[in-house]
Scaffold this motif. Structure first.
Motif, mmCIF file in Angstrom:
data_model
loop_
_atom_site.group_PDB
_atom_site.id
_atom_site.type_symbol
_atom_site.label_atom_id
_atom_site.label_comp_id
_atom_site.label_asym_id
_atom_site.label_seq_id
_atom_site.Cartn_x
_atom_site.Cartn_y
_atom_site.Cartn_z
ATOM 1 N N ARG A 5 0.813 -1.209 0.000
ATOM 2 C CA ARG A 5 0.000 0.000 0.000
ATOM 3 C C ARG A 5 0.851 1.264 0.000
ATOM 4 N NH1 ARG A 5 -4.969 -1.253 4.250
ATOM 5 N NH2 ARG A 5 -5.614 -3.257 3.347
ATOM 6 N N LYS A 6 2.149 1.104 0.315
ATOM 7 C CA LYS A 6 3.060 2.244 0.348
ATOM 8 C C LYS A 6 3.767 2.459 -0.988
ATOM 9 C CE LYS A 6 3.927 1.935 5.325
ATOM 10 N NZ LYS A 6 4.965 1.812 6.398
ATOM 11 N N GLN A 11 0.191 5.472 -3.511
ATOM 12 C CA GLN A 11 0.117 6.717 -2.750
ATOM 13 C C GLN A 11 -0.327 7.877 -3.633
ATOM 14 O OE1 GLN A 11 4.130 6.837 -1.078
ATOM 15 N NE2 GLN A 11 3.380 6.028 0.870
ATOM 16 N N ARG A 14 -4.098 7.664 -4.187
ATOM 17 C CA ARG A 14 -4.852 8.178 -3.036
ATOM 18 C C ARG A 14 -4.792 9.697 -2.989
ATOM 19 N NH1 ARG A 14 -2.863 3.384 -0.158
ATOM 20 N NH2 ARG A 14 -1.052 4.567 0.553
ATOM 21 N N ASP A 78 -6.203 -6.053 -1.833
ATOM 22 C CA ASP A 78 -6.169 -5.158 -0.679
ATOM 23 C C ASP A 78 -5.528 -3.830 -1.032
ATOM 24 O OD1 ASP A 78 -3.681 -6.480 -0.988
ATOM 25 O OD2 ASP A 78 -3.119 -5.937 1.050
ATOM 26 N N VAL A 79 -4.598 -3.846 -1.978
ATOM 27 C CA VAL A 79 -3.960 -2.604 -2.428
ATOM 28 C C VAL A 79 -4.970 -1.752 -3.201
ATOM 29 C CG1 VAL A 79 -2.169 -1.627 -3.907
ATOM 30 C CG2 VAL A 79 -1.664 -3.634 -2.492
ATOM 31 N N GLU A 81 -8.203 -1.839 -2.923
ATOM 32 C CA GLU A 81 -9.209 -1.358 -1.980
ATOM 33 C C GLU A 81 -8.683 -0.208 -1.134
ATOM 34 O OE1 GLU A 81 -10.441 -4.820 0.130
ATOM 35 O OE2 GLU A 81 -11.826 -5.478 -1.455
ATOM 36 N N SER A 82 -7.383 -0.168 -0.879
ATOM 37 C CA SER A 82 -6.810 0.938 -0.103
ATOM 38 C C SER A 82 -6.835 2.243 -0.884
ATOM 39 C CB SER A 82 -5.375 0.613 0.313
ATOM 40 O OG SER A 82 -4.469 0.720 -0.775
ATOM 41 N N ALA A 83 -6.850 2.134 -2.211
ATOM 42 C CA ALA A 83 -6.913 3.335 -3.051
ATOM 43 C C ALA A 83 -8.337 3.691 -3.436
ATOM 44 C CB ALA A 83 -6.095 3.124 -4.318
ATOM 45 N N SER A 84 -9.264 2.747 -3.297
ATOM 46 C CA SER A 84 -10.633 2.912 -3.769
ATOM 47 C C SER A 84 -11.384 4.000 -2.995
ATOM 48 C CB SER A 84 -11.379 1.583 -3.639
ATOM 49 O OG SER A 84 -12.753 1.741 -3.951
#
Length: 261
Positions: A5-6, A11, A14, A78-79, A81-84
């Motif tokens: 996610r980093k 990033q 996001r 999961d990556v 979804e972290s940006a969604s």
């Protein structure tokens, strides 16, 4: 395969989603990515769930995106979804350059411009863009202080109309009125205090319809600066309509007069 996610691209996605990249926009989902590709937006990169390769529609979209985007990268669910920006991601997000379409690029013909003055609800703004395109408007203006027409919520509401309509974002109301006057486009304020109803005005002439913010509409001073003003008849005790609904009522009267099919 992006698994962190980093990761810099994640990033940046996001950051674009949150409006911190002023020259970039965040596009999410199959439908919006298809619309963005069809509108030939300049893509920076795309992140997608590899499972989409097994879906015919998604695989076709990914093929289209690979032809026009320098980076189309698989990423873990999961990556993604972290940006969604949605509760249930469709597995594809993209970052593209913000379109810069001024009304000077409007299609030829009699202008029918929609002016959103300090409309600050992104869902309403998106719905207004969709109505504007559906009813045959030639351009949309969002004055300074209005919501971002390319925010994720607004884009979902517009269903791709933001990519196709000429859009002018950020001028003051005075600049818009002067722009219209220079082009002999008569401005029409939507106001409950107007004497004329929306069906009594001649919409076959070049027009720019100005609608105010959701909370209180246009001020008396702003209404007075327009060339004309109209109201939508309503039975009491109803005093106002949702701004997107009001736009639809008025624009479809304009479309009727213009023999729109």
């Amino acid at each position: 395969m992006i698994t962190s996610r980093k990761n810099p691209l994640v990033q940046k996605a996001r950051s674009a989603r949150e409006g911190r990249e002023r020259e970039l926009i965040f596009v999410e989902g199959l439908r919006l990515c298809e619309e963005a590709a069809a509108a030939r937006l300049a893509f920076e990169f795309v992140l997608y769930d590899p499972l989409l390769e097994d879906d015919e529609r998604a695989a076709r979209l990914l093929g289209t995106l690979r032809a026009v985007c320098p980076q189309v990268m698989p990423a873990g669910r999961d990556v993604i979804e972290s940006a969604s920006d949605t509760k249930t991601s469709q597995g594809v997000v993209a970052v593209a350059r913000r379109p810069h379409n001024l009304p000077e690029k409007s299609p030829t013909g009699t202008p029918l411009v929609v002016v959103m003055h300090r409309v600050n609800n992104p869902s309403n703004a998106g719905a207004m863009l969709r109505v504007a395109e559906a009813a045959g408007s030639t351009a949309v203006v969002a004055t300074r202080g209005s919501t971002d027409l390319f925010s994720p919520k607004s884009l979902r509401g517009s269903m791709g109309s933001a990519f196709r309509l000429p859009v002018w974002a950020g001028p003051t109301l005075e600049e818009v009125l002067n722009w219209c006057a220079d082009r002999e486009i008569r401005t029409v304020a939507a106001a409950s205090s107007a004497r004329a109803t929306h069906t009594e005005l001649d919409w076959t002439a070049p027009r720019a319809l100005v609608l105010g913010p959701e909370a209180g509409g246009l001020s008396d001073e702003e209404v007075g600066r327009a060339d004309d003003s109209v109201r939508i008849p309503m039975r009491p005790p109803v005093e106002s309509l949702n701004v997107a609904t009001a736009l639809a009522v008025i624009l479809y009267e304009a479309a009727r007069q213009r023999n729109f099919k």
